[in-house]
Each structure stands twice: as C-alpha cells, then as structure tokens.
Design a protein around this motif. Sequence first.
Motif, PDB file in Angstrom:
ATOM      1  N   TYR A  93     -16.776  16.963   0.182  1.00 33.15           N
ATOM      2  CA  TYR A  93     -15.788  15.896   0.201  1.00 33.15           C
ATOM      3  C   TYR A  93     -16.141  14.839  -0.839  1.00 33.15           C
ATOM      4  CZ  TYR A  93     -14.471  17.872   4.704  1.00 33.15           C
ATOM      5  OH  TYR A  93     -14.071  18.724   5.703  1.00 33.15           O
ATOM      6  N   LEU A  94     -15.112  14.286  -1.444  1.00 35.33           N
ATOM      7  CA  LEU A  94     -15.259  13.189  -2.394  1.00 35.33           C
ATOM      8  C   LEU A  94     -14.561  11.963  -1.824  1.00 35.33           C
ATOM      9  CD1 LEU A  94     -16.042  12.099  -5.240  1.00 35.33           C
ATOM     10  CD2 LEU A  94     -13.770  12.855  -5.998  1.00 35.33           C
ATOM     11  N   VAL A  95     -15.268  10.830  -1.811  1.00 38.86           N
ATOM     12  CA  VAL A  95     -14.710   9.564  -1.361  1.00 38.86           C
ATOM     13  C   VAL A  95     -14.966   8.532  -2.443  1.00 38.86           C
ATOM     14  CG1 VAL A  95     -14.854   7.704   0.341  1.00 38.86           C
ATOM     15  CG2 VAL A  95     -15.026  10.078   1.081  1.00 38.86           C
ATOM     16  N   GLY A  96     -13.952   7.740  -2.745  1.00 41.76           N
ATOM     17  CA  GLY A  96     -14.124   6.711  -3.760  1.00 41.76           C
ATOM     18  C   GLY A  96     -13.128   5.588  -3.593  1.00 41.76           C
ATOM     19  N   ASN A  97     -13.477   4.424  -4.067  1.00 37.43           N
ATOM     20  CA  ASN A  97     -12.530   3.315  -4.124  1.00 37.43           C
ATOM     21  C   ASN A  97     -12.871   2.408  -5.310  1.00 37.43           C
ATOM     22  OD1 ASN A  97     -14.615   2.581  -1.715  1.00 37.43           O
ATOM     23  ND2 ASN A  97     -14.150   0.733  -2.879  1.00 37.43           N
ATOM     24  N   TYR A  98     -11.828   1.794  -5.834  1.00 40.11           N
ATOM     25  CA  TYR A  98     -11.964   0.925  -7.006  1.00 40.11           C
ATOM     26  C   TYR A  98     -10.985  -0.222  -6.850  1.00 40.11           C
ATOM     27  CZ  TYR A  98     -11.874  -0.671 -11.860  1.00 40.11           C
ATOM     28  OH  TYR A  98     -11.946  -1.428 -13.002  1.00 40.11           O
ATOM     29  N   LEU A 125      -2.980   3.694  -2.997  1.00 39.75           N
ATOM     30  CA  LEU A 125      -2.849   2.663  -4.024  1.00 39.75           C
ATOM     31  C   LEU A 125      -2.443   1.373  -3.330  1.00 39.75           C
ATOM     32  CD1 LEU A 125      -0.842   4.676  -6.714  1.00 39.75           C
ATOM     33  CD2 LEU A 125      -3.300   4.254  -6.662  1.00 39.75           C
ATOM     34  N   SER A 126      -3.024   0.265  -3.744  1.00 35.66           N
ATOM     35  CA  SER A 126      -2.733  -1.003  -3.085  1.00 35.66           C
ATOM     36  C   SER A 126      -2.715  -2.128  -4.109  1.00 35.66           C
ATOM     37  CB  SER A 126      -3.763  -1.302  -1.992  1.00 35.66           C
ATOM     38  OG  SER A 126      -5.063  -1.464  -2.540  1.00 35.66           O
ATOM     39  N   HIS A 127      -2.007  -3.191  -3.732  1.00 34.53           N
ATOM     40  CA  HIS A 127      -1.964  -4.400  -4.545  1.00 34.53           C
ATOM     41  C   HIS A 127      -1.817  -5.588  -3.613  1.00 34.53           C
ATOM     42  CE1 HIS A 127       0.207  -7.652  -6.774  1.00 34.53           C
ATOM     43  NE2 HIS A 127      -0.768  -7.414  -7.633  1.00 34.53           N
ATOM     44  N   LEU A 186      -7.602   1.262  -5.543  1.00 31.12           N
ATOM     45  CA  LEU A 186      -7.445   2.709  -5.406  1.00 31.12           C
ATOM     46  C   LEU A 186      -8.517   3.201  -4.450  1.00 31.12           C
ATOM     47  CD1 LEU A 186      -6.459   5.583  -6.178  1.00 31.12           C
ATOM     48  CD2 LEU A 186      -8.074   5.486  -8.102  1.00 31.12           C
ATOM     49  N   ARG A 187      -8.107   3.937  -3.426  1.00 34.35           N
ATOM     50  CA  ARG A 187      -9.049   4.505  -2.464  1.00 34.35           C
ATOM     51  C   ARG A 187      -8.645   5.949  -2.195  1.00 34.35           C
ATOM     52  NH1 ARG A 187     -12.748   2.652   1.334  1.00 34.35           N
ATOM     53  NH2 ARG A 187     -12.334   0.515   0.653  1.00 34.35           N
ATOM     54  N   THR A 218       0.859  -1.189   0.000  1.00 32.07           N
ATOM     55  CA  THR A 218       0.000   0.000   0.000  1.00 32.07           C
ATOM     56  C   THR A 218       0.891   1.233   0.000  1.00 32.07           C
ATOM     57  OG1 THR A 218      -0.129   0.099   2.427  1.00 32.07           O
ATOM     58  CG2 THR A 218      -1.837  -1.153   1.277  1.00 32.07           C
ATOM     59  N   LEU A 219       0.470   2.214  -0.759  1.00 32.29           N
ATOM     60  CA  LEU A 219       1.138   3.509  -0.816  1.00 32.29           C
ATOM     61  C   LEU A 219       0.098   4.580  -0.508  1.00 32.29           C
ATOM     62  CD1 LEU A 219       3.602   5.310  -1.459  1.00 32.29           C
ATOM     63  CD2 LEU A 219       2.837   5.288  -3.860  1.00 32.29           C
ATOM     64  N   ASP A 220       0.328   5.329   0.563  1.00 31.95           N
ATOM     65  CA  ASP A 220      -0.607   6.357   0.993  1.00 31.95           C
ATOM     66  C   ASP A 220      -0.012   7.737   0.796  1.00 31.95           C
ATOM     67  OD1 ASP A 220      -2.032   4.208   1.869  1.00 31.95           O
ATOM     68  OD2 ASP A 220      -2.510   5.041   3.825  1.00 31.95           O
ATOM     69  N   TYR A 221      -0.850   8.650   0.300  1.00 36.43           N
ATOM     70  CA  TYR A 221      -0.520  10.077   0.274  1.00 36.43           C
ATOM     71  C   TYR A 221      -1.536  10.781   1.145  1.00 36.43           C
ATOM     72  CZ  TYR A 221       0.098  14.862  -1.397  1.00 36.43           C
ATOM     73  OH  TYR A 221       0.299  16.211  -1.471  1.00 36.43           O
TER      74      TYR A 221
END
Length: 773
Positions: free
Chosen positions: A677-682, A641-643, A666-667, A628-631
């Motif tokens: 606010y915008l929240v999303g994940n895929y 971003l995650s895998h 992707l979250r 996981t990579l968080d900003y």
Amino acid sequence: MRFQLALACCCLPFAAWSQEGQVVVPDNQCIVRLPVPLMVDPNAPMEEDASREPVTVRADRSEAIAGETARFRGDVKLTQGNRAITADSAEVRQQEQKVQANGNLVYQDPAITITAEDLNADLTRYNATLNQAQYWLHGQQVHGDAGQLQITGDNDLVLLGSSFTTCPSEVPDWELKAEKIVIDSSEEWGRIYNAQVRLFDTPVFYVPYMTVPVSDKRKTGFLFPSISTSTKNGVDITAPFYWNIAPNYDLTLSPQVMSSRGVWLGAEGRYLQRDSAGLINLEYIGNDRLDSLNGRPDRWAYSWEHSARLDNGWRLHADIADISDDNYFNDFDSAISTSTDNQLSRVGEAAYFQKEWNFAARVQDIKVLGEAESPFQVLPQLSFQYHRPDVSRGLDFAFGTELTRFASQGNNQLEAIRWHMEPTLSLPFQTPAASLLGEVKLMQTFYQQDVPDNTTNPLEQNLDDFVSRTLPQLRLHGQINLERRLSFRGQPLRQTLEPQAQYLYIPHEDQSDIGVYDTALLQDDYSGLFRDRRFSGLDRIADANQLTLGVATRIFDDGNDERLRFALGQIFYLSDSEVSLPDQSNQIQQSSSALAMELDMQAARNWFLAGSLQLDTNSGITNKSELTLDYRPGRDKLVQLSHRYVPELAIDADTGESVDINQFGLRTTWPLTDNTYLVGNYYYDANLNRSVETFAGIQWESCCWAIRLSYDRHLNTNYSDSGFTNISQRNDFDTSWSLTFELKGLGSSGPLGVSDMLDAGLFNYRRPYYLRN
C-alpha cells in the motif's frame, strides 16, 4: 532529520470458526486450516472435573478383558465430555484409568487441536503426553510443533523442543524456536525459554526468556523497545514497561534516553471502576541540555481525566493538564497533546440531574500557548436549568440561571461576578410535514466588576462597577418538509425540499460598560444562521431585527441512503445591529449577512464531493470556503483533493497585516499490489508559495508480518518566534524518516494498518480544516 527503526508487535483479535475447521481473520482474510474437521464445539467451556464424565469408545474392532484392559483397532474415537481422541489404535487400562493411542492421532478439546504420533493420558488426573506433536489453539492464530507436548491437570500446555507462530501458512514466514514453551490456559499467555526468532527459517536474534500473548489478555512485562536517531535529540532508546496491576488498573512506564537531551520518563495509568473511569499521564525530563539555554532545563507535563456517574443522580468530571513551557509539545511526542493543539483546558465539574431540572458547579482555566495574556478563570460557575413541558395549553416553560465568577491570574487586574437569569415560554407545533415554534424569553444579567483603579487599558476605563442589563427576545421559527418521487437514469429516487424561516427580535442596549470575559464571535455557517445569538457567552447580546431564510434539499435512493444534500441560507437585516466586541469592528450596517452554502453529494459511483462557502453578497468577497473531492473506488483506495480559504485568520506580529489561509491538499492511499500500500499527502500554501506538509509511506503487509517506510516533512510550530502569529517567518521544518517492522502476534502494541497512516501528519483524513463547528 530523524531516522527511526522500531520493532512493533501486535496480538490478532479473536477469530470466528467456520464449519469446515478453519479460522478467518476479518481484517486481512488470513486463514488457518486445521488438518481435520472440528469434532468438538470450540465455544464450549472447559469442564472443571472431566474425570467424572464417562469414556465412550467407538472402533472397527475391539477386544477386552472385563475390568482390566480394552484394545481397539481401526478408526478409533474416544470421547470424554467435550474432549475427543481419534487414532488407528488405542488401549484403555480401566483400573489405572490410563489411555494409550497410536497412529494418525488427533486430540481435540474446546481450546486446542493436536496431531501426534502417540498419546499417553491419565484420565483421573487429566494429563497427557504426546510425542512429535503439532498444535493449533482454537480462536487464536497460534500454532506450532513440539518434540513432546504435555497437557497438565490445569489444562496448561508444556512444549519441549517446540515452535510458536501466528503465521497461518504451513511454512511460516516467522516463528519462535524454543527449548521450552509453557502456555498458561488461565492467564492466556505463553512463557518461552531459550528461544530463537527466525525469519524465513533464518535466526535473527536470541531471547533467553520472553512472554507472548495467546489472546488479548493483558500481562505485566517489557514491551518491545524502539531505537531512533535524530539531529535534534541524538540517539533515542525507549524501553516501555507495562504493569498489569489489577483487572481494572494498569500502568505503562516509558523511559526514553536521548543523547542530546537527557532521560525523559513518561507514565500512563488507567483505572476503571463500576461507576468511574480515569486516565493519568505524567512526563518529566530533568536538565534538558538542548533547552537549558532558555532557562528551563527541567521540563514536564501532566494530565488527569476522570469521569464518574453516581447512582443518586450526580455526575463528576475532571480534565486537568499543564506543561512546563509552551514549546513542550513541539519538542516531545507526548501522550497528553500534540503539536497542532495550541491550548490546554482545565475543567472540573459536578452536576446533579433530575427529571425536570439539573444543577452544576464548574471551574475552568484555559492556558493558551504562545500568548502572554491568559483568559479569565471561571472560579466557579453555578448553573441551574429547569424545564417543564406543556404547563398550560401546549406552552413549554424553561428557566435557566448561572452565577459565574471570573478571576484573573495576576494581581490588580480586572475581575467580575456575573449573574444571569433566562425564563423562556415557547409554543411548539410539530407534524411530520411541518413545524412551528414561537418563543419569548427575558434575559436579565447583573455584573459586579472589580476594575483596577490605575488601569491603563482603554477598554477597561469605560467599565462600570455595577451593571444591570434587561433584554427581551422574540423568536419565530418555521419549517416545511416536502418530498417527491423521481427517477434518474432509471433509478428510483426520493427528493425532499425543506424551506425554513426565522424571525428574531432583540432590542438594542449599549453594552460597552461590560467587560468581555467568555465571549467571541460565532461562525456564520448554514446552521449558525438560525441561532438566536451572534456571540458565544453572555457578555454581548447583539440587538437583532432580522429575518433568516434558508432551504435545504436532499436526494435519497431506494435504499433510503442519502446521495445529495444542498443547503442555502442568508440573514436579512431589517435594521442595523450596533452591538459589537470592543476589539472588533463587527457592527452590522448592511442589508444582509454572508450567503452560506453547504454541499455533500455522491457525484458518481465512486466520486464524493463536499464543500461549504460563505459569500458576502454585498462586496462579492468570500469569507470562507472549503472543498474536498474524493475518489474511493474500493477498500483502501482513495484520492482526495482539497482546498481551504480563510481570510484574516491571524495577524502578522511584525507587519500588523492580516494573514490569509489559502491551502491546497492532496491525500491518497492506494494498493500497489495485493499486499503493498502507498499512502501520501501534500499540502501547499498558495499565499506563502511553500509546502506546509509532505508525507509519504509505503507498507508491505502479509498475514504474518508487515514493514513500513515513511517520510514526513512538516512546518514546525515554535512559540519562541517573534510572535506566534508571525506565520510568514516561521521556516522551521521537521524532516523525518521512519522504518517500522512488525511480527503479527508477537506482542501487544497494535497492528500496522492503512487507516493509521491516513491519520499520520498534521492533517487527518476527512478532518483537514479544523474549522467546522
């Protein structure tokens, strides 16, 4: 597809008063400003008999007739106990104990601030009437105005021709306009009669009677209903009813009418005692019209959680749940479990604790959804643990034993009784710089197995009726803690180096004549490399002649916050390990285990990286990986971003081939404006070339209200498929739209927020893998 419109409501938390006479709500920094500074302590308790307190008056001018009337003019201030009145003029009739005040009038006590044109008060009965009043409740967001405001002798408020809002602005976005409002000071609830709910000064609906909270205190009554429509359930109408039975008991009934299915009823009861607490959930739908073709028209679920701690050392725990069919959680939004859970565990335990020993009796039954065969039931398990440190020359002694009966739920099936004893001698050595542990134990296990005479299972035909297994174990584990000072770009840092090594020896013994009752292969992550067991449970104790080497390093800043942790380890087998589970080829015939690596680091000021890898160094094959990579540049700002990759996670029921998990995710949550606010994940499955879940939500929020629109499309779990593990052919997606509107302070079902949108969907934020131990 489902479209839902719900009116949610919440009660804001108690707020902190500042010295300037304003209240700040920490969640959104909304501020209610009082027209005058506080003249009393808002945290002081209300006096039970204020009439006995003397009345003190200060004014620029005064005239009085002794024992009868006193008149005051100019900056008048009257105080009685912790109550105060300021006005331009006032008259006190001493014999009648009454007060009249006019002009720029302000009344304050620990509970309320009121401004009005005039005031008439009875000091003996402690009641007052104020005309053309505005009021602010201390410690709450509640304020409004009234044509006439009455303070009763019980310190209740009666407002006629009044308004009620929790909006902090002078011109509120929403308010209740009511013929009469009664605010009960003891119950801390308001009763509202003949009210209009107005948005932006426009009436939207009429309510003949309702109650609203003025604190976080609970009260019996209907909660706001929700209405939704879907192709699956038709029109859904839910009208929850909350029953505040007692301060430590409550019950929420949630009847739901679904035009396509019928009437669903949910009940949730909670209780809290001095030494115990519990939660009960009951859910039922009779004659489910959509599922009647499957032969189960009546569907239900229940659960009971109970924990108790008795003064004499006993601890009690129960967690019991059951459902009518495996697809129940997929079809209904249950409070018991979710569609991502594939099993129910039923546990009951009684334990007794003393300083050096404890005893426990436990029963357990696990229901695995989608599986034809059920795991063994534990009926019961009796365990005893004893620990005596420093028995002689620094030696620690421990003894553990358990007696377990494994039962099957059908007739003429395998059952067993297992008795295990495990005395242990250990010699620990501990300093801040290093530690060393030498440990010797003897593992003695007896089995009495009831094998069916006519069994056709080849795994059961080799089992013996009576088995005795004796295995010694030697374990040596040492660790060194080193550290040094360093700097990076002028920043002082501290780095540790933590190498550790473990030698483990267990001789080999053939265990193929023992059934497998509660045993499975454990994960080989970095921490797992230093276990003394390769399997959970006791039915398989793997032989071992192995050396484990590992090293971890950490970097701390000058505030002692950890900025980086990296760990690397591997097991080196000095001889093959031949013990395995009967249905797996997990004998170890190689020189080393998978190389386990873990990394957690703050790569830059706002960048965070976390990952783990298990790499087979002999074949070069990855056994498992996650990254996981968080900003995170600020509050409610996130891009992740995650895998994840797990080979051979399941077996396709039709083809018999293994199914790998290779998914990207992707979250994100991001403020578009100060209030939006915008929240999303895929999540995307690279093996199957399709999405697993798509979620997007946008929310506008102010201090007064919030509105949210969200879209969700995810892969459904359906245990009616040809085998639950037949992942490649499960193409049943659930798509829904949801619109939620909230007036803050009007009810008690909880506020909307970015954090709960982050947890929406199948994969929760920062827990997207469900694989970590």
